[in-house]
Design an enzyme around this catalytic site. Sequence first.
Site, PDB file in Angstrom:
ATOM      1  N   SER A  14       1.812   4.094  19.865  1.00  0.00           N
ATOM      2  CA  SER A  14       1.994   5.493  19.464  1.00  0.00           C
ATOM      3  C   SER A  14       3.155   6.122  20.216  1.00  0.00           C
ATOM      4  CB  SER A  14       0.730   6.312  19.732  1.00  0.00           C
ATOM      5  OG  SER A  14       1.014   7.687  19.595  1.00  0.00           O
ATOM      6  N   LYS A  65      -2.215  11.129   5.735  1.00  0.00           N
ATOM      7  CA  LYS A  65      -1.329  12.273   5.513  1.00  0.00           C
ATOM      8  C   LYS A  65      -1.636  13.023   4.217  1.00  0.00           C
ATOM      9  CE  LYS A  65       2.653  10.831   8.252  1.00  0.00           C
ATOM     10  NZ  LYS A  65       4.128  10.721   8.300  1.00  0.00           N
ATOM     11  N   GLY A 128       9.894   2.264  -1.625  1.00  0.00           N
ATOM     12  CA  GLY A 128       8.517   2.654  -1.328  1.00  0.00           C
ATOM     13  C   GLY A 128       8.179   3.991  -1.947  1.00  0.00           C
ATOM     14  N   GLY A 130       4.925   5.576  -1.086  1.00  0.00           N
ATOM     15  CA  GLY A 130       3.724   6.035  -0.401  1.00  0.00           C
ATOM     16  C   GLY A 130       3.926   7.388   0.243  1.00  0.00           C
TER      17      GLY A 130
END
Length: 249
Positions: A14, A65, A128, A130
């Site tokens: 992270s 998200k 992509g 997404g």
Amino acid sequence: MIKLGLIGFPLGHSFSKNYYLSKFENENITDVDYDLYSLENINQFPNLFLNDNRFKGFNVTIPYKQTVIDFIDDLSVEAKQIGAVNCITIQHIGDKVLLKGYNTDAFGFETSLVPLLTPQHDRALVLGNGGAAKAVLYTFDKLGIPYTIVSRSKTNGNLTYEQLNRDIISSHPIIVNCTPVGTAPNIEEAPQIPYEYITNRHLLYDLIYNPAETLFLKKGKLQSAITKNGHDMLILQAEKNWQIWKDNF
């Protein structure tokens, strides 16, 4: 102690925790903490803040998200248009808990992209479709740059990787990787596009920041393209998040 955090699953490496804790230390901010909250199911999210009014905000990452929006009371203009949230503020007002969602990915992407653009960068290929791609598409709409989406399966007029050829690559001088392909530890992978048709007219932007130079960017650089990774985008969105949270403390 004010609590902030990141939700997602899984949460291995992270950037956010290290970034904010270092920021707090360097700026002598002693009353705010930031931690990681790995949630196997988004329905676990309310358990974090409903009984703990120290929580003032969260970041949201893959895969939540979009699904986190079901728990949010209000959306900023860009979050509503994008349909994805990566920053949340929390207000405890009496017995009520009010959540507002923002999308600072778009701010980070636009602010880091614009200095690299020249008049020849007039059309984009977005790899992509997404959640990560949503902020990118929003930004291109805002900048008036037409784009074509490339995905593994053909839907809604998207191109597939197999359809990419010299003409398509040549006519799309911006190529943005919004997929996780090439993220550490899978650094030997790259989106399957015909790199041999990339030239010095191209700008390749990878949302990935780890590794700093993905195979996608390396292949672009070998063809003399301008390349950019997602690190500055990440820093910019992180600082924007902090501004939003601070205004809510």
